[in-house]
Every structure is written in structure tokens, then in C-alpha cells.
Design a protein around this motif. Structure first.
Motif, mmCIF file in Angstrom:
data_model
loop_
_atom_site.group_PDB
_atom_site.id
_atom_site.type_symbol
_atom_site.label_atom_id
_atom_site.label_comp_id
_atom_site.label_asym_id
_atom_site.label_seq_id
_atom_site.Cartn_x
_atom_site.Cartn_y
_atom_site.Cartn_z
ATOM 1 N N SER A 15 3.827 39.735 36.243
ATOM 2 C CA SER A 15 4.404 40.606 35.217
ATOM 3 C C SER A 15 5.393 39.882 34.306
ATOM 4 N N ILE A 16 6.092 38.895 34.848
ATOM 5 C CA ILE A 16 7.143 38.232 34.063
ATOM 6 C C ILE A 16 6.601 37.592 32.787
ATOM 7 N N PRO A 17 5.474 36.856 32.819
ATOM 8 C CA PRO A 17 4.935 36.327 31.553
ATOM 9 C C PRO A 17 4.609 37.426 30.537
ATOM 10 N N GLN A 18 4.157 38.589 31.010
ATOM 11 C CA GLN A 18 3.891 39.704 30.101
ATOM 12 C C GLN A 18 5.177 40.165 29.422
ATOM 13 N N MET A 19 6.240 40.300 30.211
ATOM 14 C CA MET A 19 7.519 40.736 29.658
ATOM 15 C C MET A 19 8.070 39.715 28.675
ATOM 16 N N MET A 20 7.902 38.443 28.992
ATOM 17 C CA MET A 20 8.367 37.397 28.089
ATOM 18 C C MET A 20 7.599 37.430 26.776
ATOM 19 N N GLU A 21 6.314 37.708 26.842
ATOM 20 C CA GLU A 21 5.506 37.794 25.634
ATOM 21 C C GLU A 21 5.940 38.988 24.779
ATOM 22 N N ILE A 22 6.217 40.119 25.421
ATOM 23 C CA ILE A 22 6.706 41.289 24.693
ATOM 24 C C ILE A 22 8.053 40.978 24.047
ATOM 25 N N ALA A 23 8.923 40.299 24.785
ATOM 26 C CA ALA A 23 10.242 39.948 24.259
ATOM 27 C C ALA A 23 10.117 39.036 23.039
ATOM 28 N N ARG A 24 9.254 38.030 23.137
ATOM 29 C CA ARG A 24 9.080 37.106 22.006
ATOM 30 C C ARG A 24 8.473 37.837 20.804
ATOM 31 N N HIS A 25 7.559 38.744 21.075
ATOM 32 C CA HIS A 25 6.960 39.520 19.982
ATOM 33 C C HIS A 25 8.029 40.332 19.248
ATOM 34 N N ASN A 26 9.073 40.729 19.979
ATOM 35 C CA ASN A 26 10.186 41.472 19.385
ATOM 36 C C ASN A 26 11.301 40.550 18.877
ATOM 37 N N LYS A 27 10.970 39.255 18.767
ATOM 38 C CA LYS A 27 11.845 38.240 18.170
ATOM 39 C C LYS A 27 13.049 37.858 19.036
ATOM 40 N N LEU A 28 12.959 38.104 20.337
ATOM 41 C CA LEU A 28 13.987 37.564 21.227
ATOM 42 C C LEU A 28 13.742 36.071 21.395
ATOM 43 N N ASP A 29 14.831 35.325 21.446
ATOM 44 C CA ASP A 29 14.756 33.862 21.522
ATOM 45 C C ASP A 29 15.630 33.410 22.686
ATOM 46 N N PHE A 30 15.015 32.993 23.792
ATOM 47 C CA PHE A 30 15.780 32.672 24.999
ATOM 48 C C PHE A 30 15.420 31.284 25.503
ATOM 49 N N TYR A 31 16.274 30.771 26.374
ATOM 50 C CA TYR A 31 16.021 29.476 26.999
ATOM 51 C C TYR A 31 14.829 29.590 27.954
ATOM 52 N N PRO A 32 14.246 28.479 28.377
ATOM 53 C CA PRO A 32 13.247 28.534 29.450
ATOM 54 C C PRO A 32 13.831 29.261 30.667
ATOM 55 N N MET A 33 13.039 30.131 31.281
ATOM 56 C CA MET A 33 13.533 30.991 32.352
ATOM 57 C C MET A 33 13.104 30.485 33.732
ATOM 58 N N ARG A 34 14.015 30.623 34.699
ATOM 59 C CA ARG A 34 13.740 30.304 36.097
ATOM 60 C C ARG A 34 14.170 31.501 36.941
ATOM 61 N N PHE A 35 13.211 32.206 37.535
ATOM 62 C CA PHE A 35 13.509 33.380 38.359
ATOM 63 C C PHE A 35 13.402 33.030 39.837
ATOM 64 N N GLU A 36 14.372 33.504 40.616
ATOM 65 C CA GLU A 36 14.333 33.329 42.076
ATOM 66 C C GLU A 36 14.730 34.638 42.736
ATOM 67 N N VAL A 37 14.016 34.995 43.793
ATOM 68 C CA VAL A 37 14.359 36.175 44.589
ATOM 69 C C VAL A 37 15.151 35.706 45.801
ATOM 70 N N CYS A 38 16.369 36.236 45.963
ATOM 71 C CA CYS A 38 17.293 35.728 46.992
ATOM 72 C C CYS A 38 17.792 36.849 47.897
ATOM 73 N N PRO A 39 18.142 36.524 49.145
ATOM 74 C CA PRO A 39 18.762 37.517 50.032
ATOM 75 C C PRO A 39 20.111 37.983 49.484
ATOM 76 N N GLY A 40 20.560 39.135 49.965
ATOM 77 C CA GLY A 40 21.823 39.689 49.495
ATOM 78 C C GLY A 40 22.997 38.745 49.689
ATOM 79 N N GLU A 41 23.033 38.003 50.828
ATOM 80 C CA GLU A 41 24.138 37.093 51.100
ATOM 81 C C GLU A 41 24.254 36.020 50.016
ATOM 82 N N ILE A 42 23.109 35.548 49.524
ATOM 83 C CA ILE A 42 23.106 34.515 48.487
ATOM 84 C C ILE A 42 23.579 35.095 47.159
ATOM 85 N N ILE A 43 23.042 36.252 46.789
ATOM 86 C CA ILE A 43 23.429 36.891 45.523
ATOM 87 C C ILE A 43 24.925 37.157 45.494
ATOM 88 N N TYR A 44 25.457 37.668 46.603
ATOM 89 C CA TYR A 44 26.885 38.017 46.620
ATOM 90 C C TYR A 44 27.769 36.779 46.710
#
Length: 471
Positions: A15-44
Motif C-alpha cells: 500500500s505504501i507505494p500507492q500512497m506515495m504515488e497519490i501524494a506525488r500526484h497531489n504535488k507533495l515533495d518528500f525525501y526518500p522514505m524508510r518505514f519500519e514497524v517497531c515494538p512499543g518499547e522501541i517507539i517509546y
């Protein structure tokens, strides 16, 4: 990891590439993205430290314990953490549902576009921020091994007590500049061109050969004008600070300069991210159940509060109102252009000052309140006074303005500070404790002038005892 979790992670990855494509189509301009899913202890942990890589300090552990306890008791929840870096790192909370992580990813894209394009972030150097903070943390650990953990921690305590007292708008960088208190003609600074020195021959002759030239500069007041950047002044002029101590002060000041734009643009940044997660998710193909879950989560994020400002809610409503107003006035599409312009050049103060209208204040039911007797009561609903109060509360990111008035007070090398009083008194207990920390950095008596009950008061600490007098 169960098959269901693996399937949801796979769907999120798709889904993330789809969202990025929608964002770019709406003229959002962002850095290259790196997503990671982390346990709560890491996030906090990241939330408590402010960054994935940073020096250690007991106050970060205190913040972690508070946030983690609130999470464990379901009192609050951090769904994600995003870092202003290039590439941009976004850490999603393990345990989020698929639709929650989709919404969070869309929200993060709005944040990253804001980081990359807002003027106030233009000097934050996102390219190597994570690595530079990691290197600084390693240096701090070496200092603890050499000088002792207690001594290093005491220094960090002292710097943290005044870390917000910097000048974030200083346009001239100190690197490579001659910042000594000398006249320009006597400095050894290399000219910018081979011919610069020719233009200063007469000035040099008058200064160095005339009566009192350089001597007058040596005896000039330091600083010549009130200095807002307290950390920088201490770095330059404090006596007996060793190189490792100066390194810690300089590093912590640089980190505060990195975080400052985030404090300057909290309402705008969260409002912009909320505006775009709403629109990106609307363009995604969601099932009925997913649409309902998304609507509930979005409503929870922007839910207004009775006794505080929700930046997600206020920022979103302001951007939507601006877009609608400009479309009605100048034609379809003008509103989108306007909000992109605002995203680029404004901070929270100018955003609120220029675009928080009477209609919005009334629609959002904004008001001022205070405690009268034992009850909290609404005391003001006039839209201009509400707006002005919000703007004033965000001046200097809500911190009092303290300036260095004299670095050689009474010719004894003492530090004289002055509070720029704006009808809001300082917390006296905090003031007195902070003076102790400043004295440790300055290694001489320190004084702070402020006002109590509209009377001038001078607080002092000489390293052993504190005093207060009304001159």
C-alpha cells in the motif's frame, strides 16, 4: 509472528507505494522514505530521546517511563515517530491494525513534505543528522569513561537547564568566522579576496596607530549589545571550561537548533500532515469496514479538547478554511496554491496571526480561561484577544527571553542576565535552581534581573549562597 500479522505487513508494504504515488500526484515533495514497524518499547525509547541515536541522560529515562506507563494503561498512545532526515525514517508501532498503519504512513508523508519544504527547516542539515547524533553520543560516552559519569552528567544537567536559550535566527554561521572581541583590522582573519586589505589601510592605521584605538575595543562592554544566545556566549567567554566541556555545550546547542523548527511549527506541521492523510486515504481503495475504522481513528486524532489546543485539529481546520476562502475568492485551485505557499514560508506565529479569523475562532469555540477561586471559568471569547493570546504564548516557542546584559559585571567577571519582561513572571523556584546550573558553567557569580509584582528584582548566586534584592 502469526500468518495474519505477516499478511497485514505484506499488505502495508504493497500500500505504501500507492500512497506515495497519490501524494506525488497531489504535488507533495518528500525525501526518500524508510518505514519500519517497531515494538512499543522501541517507539517509546525513540520518543523519549527525541531521536533513534542520541546521547544518554537520566531525563530521557524519566520521559520513557512516563510515556510507557501511559501506553500500558491505555491513557495515551504514540502511533508513529518520524525523523526529519534525508532519507526520512518513519517508525510505525507494532500492534497497530493495518488501517491504522496505512493512515500513519499517509500522515508521515505530509510531515516529510513539510520538513523538506518549510523555510524554517532549511538549515537543519537532515542529510547526516542521525549519524552525527550517533557520533556525538559515542563521544559523550568516552568523556564519561575519562572524566567520570557523574561529572559529565552534571554538565549535561547544567546545559539542559538553559538549552532553549539560543538564537535560532542567527544568520551568520560561526564556523570559519572570527568571533573574538577584537577590531576587524587587528584580526588575523584571511581576506575574502586578495584586494580586501587595500580598502582597510586607512582604517587600520587609525585603529592601531591612533590614540586609544585597540585599547578602546579591549575595554568595550561584553557583549556590546544584549546577547540572546546564552549558550553561545558561555561557550565563547566562560572561564575554565575544558575542550570536552565546550564540545558537549556546542553539541547540545546544535541539537537544539535542529529541534527548534519543530517547536516553531507544531500546529502547522500536524495540521498539514492531518490534511494530507485525510485526502490520501480518501483516494485509497478501502473496504467498508476499513473506511469506518479510518473515520474513527481520524476523529480521535483531531478531537478538540476543552482545556488545551489540539494542534492536529486547529492546523487542519485552518488549512481547510484557507483553501476554501481562496477558492471562493480567486477561483478553483487558488486555495491549494495558497496552502502550499503557507506551508513553505510560515511558522505557527505568522500562521495564526495572519489566518486565524473571527469565523474560525467562533466555529472552533476557542476561548481564554483561568482559575477564579476554586473554579475554572471562561474569561474571554473576543476573537482578536484569543488569537493574540495564542500568538503571544508561542513567541520564542513559549520560553521566556533572557539576554546577557554584561559578561564582566562590576569588572569582576560576573555574569549579569536580564529577563525581557512581557507581563509574565518567571517561576521563582525554577529560576533559583537554574541560576545554580548557570554558575557551574560560568564559574563566577551570576545575576538575573526580572520583575516581581511589577518591581525590579535581582537574583544572584555566587556558588555557595543565593540572594534576592530589590534595587
Amino acid at each position: 509472528m502469526s500468518d495474519r500479522v505477516m499478511e497485514e505487513l505484506y499488505q502495508l508494504e504493497m500500500s505504501i507505494p500507492q500512497m506515495m504515488e497519490i501524494a506525488r500526484h497531489n504535488k507533495l515533495d518528500f525525501y526518500p522514505m524508510r518505514f519500519e514497524v517497531c515494538p512499543g518499547e522501541i517507539i517509546y525509547t525513540f520518543g523519549a530521546y527525541g531521536m533513534p541515536t542520541r546521547y544518554t541522560h537520566w531525563s530521557f529515562g524519566k520521559s520513557y517511563h512516563r510515556m510507557k506507563t501511559q501506553y500500558d494503561y491505555n491513557l495515551s498512545r504514540i502511533y508513529e515517530m518520524v525523523v526529519n532526515s534525508d532519507p526520512c525514517y518513519a517508525f510505525l508501532l507494532e500492534g497497530n491494525t493495518l488501517i491504522q498503519n496505512k493512515m500513519v504512513a499517509a500522515h508521515v508523508l505530509g510531515h516529510c513534505d513539510f520538513f523538506k519544504n518549510n523555510l524554517y527547516f532549511s538549515h537543519t542539515n537532515p542529510k547526516d543528522i542521525i549519524e552525527s547524533m550517533a557520533v556525538a553520543g559515542e563521544r559523550f560516552r568516552r568523556y564519561e569513561m575519562v572524566h567520570g559519569q557523574q561529572k559529565v552528567e552534571a554538565l549535561i544537567d547544567a546545559v539542559m537547564s538553559i538549552q532553549e536559550h539560543i538564537e535560532p535566527h542567527r544568520l551568520i554561521k560561526e564556523n570559519g568566522k572570527n568571533t573574538d572581541q577584537k577590531c576587524g583590522c587587528c584580526s588575523s582573519k584571511k581576506p575574502a579576496t586578495p584586494y580586501d586589505d587595500l580598502w582597510d589601510l586607512d582604517k587600520k592605521k587609525q585603529c592601531c596607530q591612533g590614540s586609544g584605538g585597540c585599547q578602546q575595543r579591549k575595554t568595550a562592554k561584553i557583549p556590546e549589545q544584549p546577547e540572546k544566545d546564552l549558550l553561545l556566549f558561555i561557550m565563547k567567554h566562560a572561564r575554565e571550561l575544558e575542550e570536552w566541556q565546550l564540545d558537549i555545550i556546542s553539541t547540545m546547542r546544535d541539537e537544539m537548533l535542529y529541534f527548534w523548527p519543530q517547536m516553531q511549527t507544531k500546529i502547522m506541521n500536524e495540521g498539514w500532515a492531518s490534511y494530507w492523510h485525510l485526502r490520501i486515504m480518501r483516494e485509497m481503495e478501502l473496504t467498508e469496514a476499513e473506511s469506518i475504522e479510518f473515520a474513527k481513528m481520524h476523529a480521535g486524532v483531531i478531537m478538540p479538547s476543552r482545556n488545551s489546543i489540539n494542534p492536529y485539529y486547529l492546523g487542519l481546520k485552518m488549512f481547510e478554511a484557507i483553501e476554501k476562502r481562496w477558492d471562493q475568492k480567486y477561483g478553483q485551485g487558488a486555495g491549494k496554491e495558497k496552502i502550499f505557499e503557507i506551508r513553505e514560508i510560515d511558522n505557527d506565529i505568522s500562521f495564526l496571526r495572519n489566518y486565524l479569523t473571527k469565523e474560525l475562532v467562533e466555529e472552533l469555540d476557542l476561548y481564554l480561561y483561568r482559575k477564579i477561586g476554586h473554579d475554572w471559568k471562561v474569561v474571554e471569547k473576543n476573537w482578536e484577544k484569543v488569537r493574540d493570546h495564542l500568538v503571544n504564548s508561542m513567541t520564542n516557542c513559549g520560553f521566556p527571553v533572557i539576554v546577557v546584559e554584561d559578561g564582566d559585571y562590576e569588572k569582576r567577571g560576573e555574569l549579569y542576565l536580564r529577563h525581557i519582561f512581557e507581563e509574565k513572571e518567571l517561576d521563582i523556584k525554577y529560576l533559583e535552581k537554574t541560576l545554580v546550573h548557570i554558575q557551574k558553567l560560568w564559574n563566577r557569580p551570576v545575576h538575573l534581573e526580572t520583575k516581581i509584582d511589577k518591581k525590579t528584582a535581582l537574583f544572584s548566586f555566587d556558588g555557595e549562597k543565593a540572594s534576592k534584592k530589590f534595587p
